[in-house]
Write a protein that holds these residues in place. Structure first.
Motif, mmCIF file in Angstrom:
data_model
loop_
_atom_site.group_PDB
_atom_site.id
_atom_site.type_symbol
_atom_site.label_atom_id
_atom_site.label_comp_id
_atom_site.label_asym_id
_atom_site.label_seq_id
_atom_site.Cartn_x
_atom_site.Cartn_y
_atom_site.Cartn_z
ATOM 1 N N SER A 41 0.854 -1.175 0.000
ATOM 2 C CA SER A 41 0.000 0.000 0.000
ATOM 3 C C SER A 41 0.895 1.231 0.000
ATOM 4 C CB SER A 41 -0.898 -0.010 1.245
ATOM 5 O OG SER A 41 -1.498 1.254 1.419
ATOM 6 N N VAL A 42 0.770 2.040 -1.032
ATOM 7 C CA VAL A 42 1.608 3.237 -1.140
ATOM 8 C C VAL A 42 1.334 4.171 0.033
ATOM 9 C CG1 VAL A 42 2.149 5.253 -2.566
ATOM 10 C CG2 VAL A 42 1.752 3.040 -3.641
ATOM 11 N N TYR A 43 0.094 4.268 0.424
ATOM 12 C CA TYR A 43 -0.269 5.119 1.560
ATOM 13 C C TYR A 43 0.484 4.682 2.817
ATOM 14 C CZ TYR A 43 -3.219 7.593 4.896
ATOM 15 O OH TYR A 43 -3.669 8.404 5.893
ATOM 16 N N ASN A 44 0.509 3.376 3.072
ATOM 17 C CA ASN A 44 1.237 2.869 4.237
ATOM 18 C C ASN A 44 2.740 3.103 4.111
ATOM 19 O OD1 ASN A 44 -1.166 2.016 5.338
ATOM 20 N ND2 ASN A 44 -0.888 -0.127 4.749
ATOM 21 N N ILE A 45 3.265 2.990 2.900
ATOM 22 C CA ILE A 45 4.697 3.251 2.688
ATOM 23 C C ILE A 45 5.018 4.702 3.045
ATOM 24 C CG2 ILE A 45 6.499 3.499 0.919
ATOM 25 C CD1 ILE A 45 5.290 1.062 -0.474
ATOM 26 N N ILE A 46 4.186 5.619 2.614
ATOM 27 C CA ILE A 46 4.430 7.034 2.904
ATOM 28 C C ILE A 46 4.341 7.303 4.400
ATOM 29 C CG2 ILE A 46 3.507 9.362 2.576
ATOM 30 C CD1 ILE A 46 2.780 8.461 -0.297
ATOM 31 N N ILE A 47 3.366 6.708 5.054
ATOM 32 C CA ILE A 47 3.240 6.894 6.502
ATOM 33 C C ILE A 47 4.463 6.326 7.227
ATOM 34 C CG2 ILE A 47 1.965 6.148 8.543
ATOM 35 C CD1 ILE A 47 -0.583 6.446 6.912
ATOM 36 N N MET A 48 4.878 5.114 6.857
ATOM 37 C CA MET A 48 6.027 4.500 7.529
ATOM 38 C C MET A 48 7.314 5.261 7.211
ATOM 39 S SD MET A 48 7.215 0.521 7.619
ATOM 40 C CE MET A 48 5.830 -0.061 8.572
ATOM 41 N N ARG A 49 7.474 5.713 5.979
ATOM 42 C CA ARG A 49 8.658 6.495 5.617
ATOM 43 C C ARG A 49 8.724 7.771 6.450
ATOM 44 N NH1 ARG A 49 8.313 10.361 0.758
ATOM 45 N NH2 ARG A 49 7.073 11.244 2.397
ATOM 46 N N THR A 50 7.595 8.447 6.594
ATOM 47 C CA THR A 50 7.550 9.673 7.398
ATOM 48 C C THR A 50 7.856 9.368 8.855
ATOM 49 O OG1 THR A 50 5.911 10.557 5.867
ATOM 50 C CG2 THR A 50 6.127 11.647 7.993
ATOM 51 N N PHE A 51 7.342 8.250 9.363
ATOM 52 C CA PHE A 51 7.643 7.863 10.737
ATOM 53 C C PHE A 51 9.133 7.629 10.925
ATOM 54 C CE2 PHE A 51 8.445 4.373 13.722
ATOM 55 C CZ PHE A 51 8.040 4.978 14.900
ATOM 56 N N PHE A 52 9.752 6.920 9.991
ATOM 57 C CA PHE A 52 11.185 6.670 10.076
ATOM 58 C C PHE A 52 11.964 7.982 10.040
ATOM 59 C CE2 PHE A 52 10.837 2.196 7.996
ATOM 60 C CZ PHE A 52 10.431 1.663 9.204
ATOM 61 N N GLN A 53 11.561 8.910 9.176
ATOM 62 C CA GLN A 53 12.277 10.178 9.039
ATOM 63 C C GLN A 53 12.137 11.043 10.277
ATOM 64 O OE1 GLN A 53 10.486 11.704 5.468
ATOM 65 N NE2 GLN A 53 12.191 11.035 4.178
ATOM 66 N N MET A 54 10.954 11.042 10.894
ATOM 67 C CA MET A 54 10.684 11.957 12.001
ATOM 68 C C MET A 54 11.098 11.403 13.365
ATOM 69 S SD MET A 54 9.579 14.592 10.690
ATOM 70 C CE MET A 54 8.979 15.177 9.159
ATOM 71 N N SER A 55 11.071 10.094 13.534
ATOM 72 C CA SER A 55 11.277 9.551 14.879
ATOM 73 C C SER A 55 12.673 8.995 15.113
ATOM 74 C CB SER A 55 10.242 8.468 15.173
ATOM 75 O OG SER A 55 10.433 7.376 14.305
ATOM 76 N N ILE A 56 13.406 8.685 14.059
ATOM 77 C CA ILE A 56 14.734 8.104 14.230
ATOM 78 C C ILE A 56 15.766 9.129 13.783
ATOM 79 C CG2 ILE A 56 16.277 6.251 13.517
ATOM 80 C CD1 ILE A 56 13.439 4.768 13.064
ATOM 81 N N PRO A 57 16.551 9.641 14.722
ATOM 82 C CA PRO A 57 17.522 10.669 14.352
ATOM 83 C C PRO A 57 18.602 10.117 13.417
ATOM 84 C CG PRO A 57 17.590 10.202 16.731
ATOM 85 C CD PRO A 57 16.560 9.324 16.125
ATOM 86 N N PRO A 58 19.007 10.905 12.432
ATOM 87 C CA PRO A 58 20.059 10.456 11.511
ATOM 88 C C PRO A 58 21.371 10.160 12.237
ATOM 89 C CG PRO A 58 19.084 12.538 10.752
ATOM 90 C CD PRO A 58 18.480 12.217 12.064
ATOM 91 N N GLU A 59 21.586 10.848 13.359
ATOM 92 C CA GLU A 59 22.812 10.616 14.127
ATOM 93 C C GLU A 59 22.881 9.187 14.640
ATOM 94 O OE1 GLU A 59 20.676 13.160 14.864
ATOM 95 O OE2 GLU A 59 21.794 14.807 13.948
ATOM 96 N N LEU A 60 21.719 8.639 15.006
ATOM 97 C CA LEU A 60 21.678 7.256 15.491
ATOM 98 C C LEU A 60 22.055 6.290 14.375
ATOM 99 C CD1 LEU A 60 21.025 5.513 17.952
ATOM 100 C CD2 LEU A 60 18.654 5.476 17.197
ATOM 101 N N GLN A 61 21.569 6.555 13.175
ATOM 102 C CA GLN A 61 21.913 5.711 12.035
ATOM 103 C C GLN A 61 23.393 5.861 11.686
ATOM 104 O OE1 GLN A 61 19.089 6.733 8.976
ATOM 105 N NE2 GLN A 61 17.407 5.701 10.005
ATOM 106 N N GLU A 62 23.923 7.088 11.809
ATOM 107 C CA GLU A 62 25.354 7.295 11.545
ATOM 108 C C GLU A 62 26.206 6.557 12.574
ATOM 109 O OE1 GLU A 62 26.036 11.492 11.461
ATOM 110 O OE2 GLU A 62 24.706 11.796 9.736
ATOM 111 N N ALA A 63 25.768 6.596 13.837
ATOM 112 C CA ALA A 63 26.505 5.884 14.884
ATOM 113 C C ALA A 63 26.505 4.381 14.611
ATOM 114 C CB ALA A 63 25.901 6.187 16.247
ATOM 115 N N ALA A 64 25.373 3.864 14.146
ATOM 116 C CA ALA A 64 25.299 2.442 13.820
ATOM 117 C C ALA A 64 26.241 2.109 12.673
ATOM 118 C CB ALA A 64 23.869 2.057 13.467
#
Length: 188
Positions: free
Chosen positions: A150-173
């Motif tokens: 579902s494209v709608y669900n993809i957009i919602i999940m993508r936005t959740f990933f962008q807003m709730s997980i800081p890029p610094e955490l991904q860089e640290a990983a």
């Protein structure tokens, strides 16, 4: 705190009265159907049952639960729901995570293509022809795979990933040696 005025009390009484009427209008058919399902069929047909069961019997439920087709229907419903949800969740996550990464080249173009499909779908006949050409007619996959993403669900999940997980955490990983799949599994 201020005391309610007479107008507030009148409007509150009107709202509660309206909600009570709506409750009765919604609740009566539900209670009637439930009562009719455990009442003697002749009492329901003759109109002797209005709200509560008359001549209590569970014959209808006994026949339903001994009907193999009904049980197969329930089994299929549960199977399609569980398998379809698992596939949808996997596919949505697999699409949303890369689209949430700022370092993913072409994510804007891919998102635009996905959004385009939300507004312009192929339609019922092309979907049927596709399922037929893939030899999925009369299979579980004919019901599950067309709704797997579902494209709608993809957009919602993508936005959740962008807003709730800081890029610094991904860089640290990444500094700690995690690849994209490990970051997705362990952090995201």
């Amino acid at each position: 705190m201020d005391h309610p005025t007479i107008g507030d009390r009148i409007s509150g009484a009107f709202i509660y009265a309206a909600l009570a009427v709506i409750l009765v209008l919604v609740l009566y058919p539900l209670i009637y159907v439930l009562s009719a399902s455990v009442s003697e069929p002749s009492a329901v047909i003759e109109g002797r049952m209005w709200l509560f069961p008359v001549d209590l019997t569970f014959t209808g439920y006994n026949k339903i639960f001994h009907n193999e087709e009904v049980l197969i229907g329930y089994r299929n419903t549960i199977l399609y729901t569980v398998v379809g949800t698992a596939i949808n969740l996997f596919m949505t996550t697999a699409a949303a995570y890369p689209l949430s990464r700022k370092d993913f080249a072409g994510r804007g173009v891919i998102t635009a293509i996905l959004v385009f499909t939300m507004f312009f779908s192929g339609g019922l006949i092309p979907t049927y022809l596709l399922i037929k050409s893939l030899h999925m007619i009369n299979t579980i996959w004919a019901l599950i795979l067309p709704g797997a993403v579902s494209v709608y669900n993809i957009i919602i999940m993508r936005t959740f990933f962008q807003m709730s997980i800081p890029p610094e955490l991904q860089e640290a990983a990444a500094i700690d040696g995690c690849g994209n799949l490990q970051t997705l599994w362990r952090i995201v």
